[in-house]
Design an enzyme around this catalytic site. Structure first.
Site, PDB file in Angstrom:
ATOM      1  N   GLY A   1      13.819  -1.671   5.914  1.00  0.00           N
ATOM      2  CA  GLY A   1      13.787  -1.595   4.461  1.00  0.00           C
ATOM      3  C   GLY A   1      14.376  -0.334   3.859  1.00  0.00           C
ATOM      4  O   GLY A   1      15.469   0.112   4.222  1.00  0.00           O
TER       5      GLY A   1
ATOM      6  N   TYR B   1     -14.236  -5.148  -1.757  1.00  0.00           N
ATOM      7  CA  TYR B   1     -12.913  -4.723  -1.312  1.00  0.00           C
ATOM      8  C   TYR B   1     -11.845  -5.718  -1.746  1.00  0.00           C
ATOM      9  O   TYR B   1     -12.022  -6.936  -1.658  1.00  0.00           O
ATOM     10  CB  TYR B   1     -12.895  -4.583   0.219  1.00  0.00           C
TER      11      TYR B   1
END
Length: 316
Positions: free
Chosen positions: A31, A176
């Site tokens: 990337g 979470y």
């Protein structure tokens, strides 16, 4: 040439000779990190490529050398969630490179269940902030030796999202959510740059946070495709169009080597420019919020980070 959202990393370095410069790039095996390393090496810099997967990193190195046979590249392994690995990588780099002209903390991730490291840090906070915090501080001697030099900390427009809670950074007292955890770590990245810039004043080393834009890279590998579409779609609809990898790498390359940024420190860069300050209550995917630039919050985060790594740092 005026730079902007569509600028590529190659356009940033056009006409620059980076011979004699040593630049450390984390997350270089794919990337934005791979493109950043490629462009910097092509411009003559010696690039220290740091990644968790050395074999994958080696394949990128081979691709870069096929294009630029004289490229000066090295392969360093590091797991940002493992502080022992971070210390070893930093020591190895210091031994081989007494001067580092720029450090680009590019590596990052999002996704997965709640995991807490042995030091008690939630994994996004650990890998996206604590690891780079320690790595940067350990490399300070080489950055100081090369001054004027620069530190870039990759953040995101996610820093604008709510959920950064000093009293529950590890999500032990709330539900979470990996996007909330990621966004909190990206807020921490900006605060890290602010706190670092304050401490580096007078040393010749600058520090800035970077939002590369929204790019389809491996950062999304641990999230469902529908989530990736949701995030990219929201960003595009709110002022941050999807970018190519060459465009996404431009701001961190600009921050690392462009004369335009000489002496700029303690702020947030995006679209190959210094970002505008846009309040957090404005629903938009660009700009930096004042909460992320708050020096008191930056100091508080610095103290927490030093406690987690078990080491205090002084810069002179």
């Amino acid at each position: 040439m005026a730079f902007g959202p569509e600028t590529t990393a190659e356009e940033v370095v056009a006409g620059l000779d980076l011979s004699g410069k040593t630049i450390v790039v984390t997350g270089s095996s794919a990337g934005l990190g791979a493109e950043t390393a490629r462009v910097l090496a092509k411009a003559g810099a010696e690039v220290v490529m740091v990644a968790r997967n050395a074999e994958k990193n080696a394949k990128v190195i081979a691709v870069i050398r096929a294009e630029t046979p004289a490229a000066k590249l090295s392969n360093v392994s590091m797991d940002l969630a493992d502080l022992g690995s971070v210390r070893k990588a930093a020591n190895d780099i210091l031994a081989a490179h007494p001067k580092v002209h720029a450090l680009i903390n590019n590596a990052g991730f999002v996704g997965g269940p709640r995991i807490v490291t042995p030091e008690g840090a939630e994994l996004h906070f650990a890998a996206n902030h604590i690891g780079p915090f320690l790595f940067t501080n350990l490399l300070y001697p080489a950055l100081k030796a090369a001054a004027p030099s620069r530190v870039l900390v990759l953040s995101s427009n996610g820093h604008r999202m709510p959920g950064f809670d000093f009293d529950d950074l590890d999500f032990s007292n709330r539900e979470y959510n990996h996007w909330t955890a990621y966004s909190a770590s990206k807020r921490a990245n900006v605060l890290h740059a602010v706190g670092l810039a304050k401490r580096l004043a007078g040393t010749g080393v600058t520090a800035n946070a970077v939002h590369p834009g929204v790019i389809r890279t491996e950062v999304f590998r641990d999230v469902a495709a529908v989530e990736e579409e949701m995030v990219t779609g929201w960003s595009e609809a709110n002022g941050s169009p999807l970018k190519s990898v060459p465009q996404g790498a431009s701001t961190q390359v600009w921050g690392a080597v462009s004369p335009d940024v000489e002496g700029v420190t303690g702020t947030y860069l995006e679209d190959t420019q210094i970002a505008k300050h846009i309040p957090s209550d404005v629903l938009i995917a660009v700009g930096v919020i004042e909460e992320a630039l708050d020096p008191e919050a930056a100091d508080r985060l610095w103290a927490i980070s030093e406690k987690i790594v078990g080491q205090k740092f002084a810069f002179a």
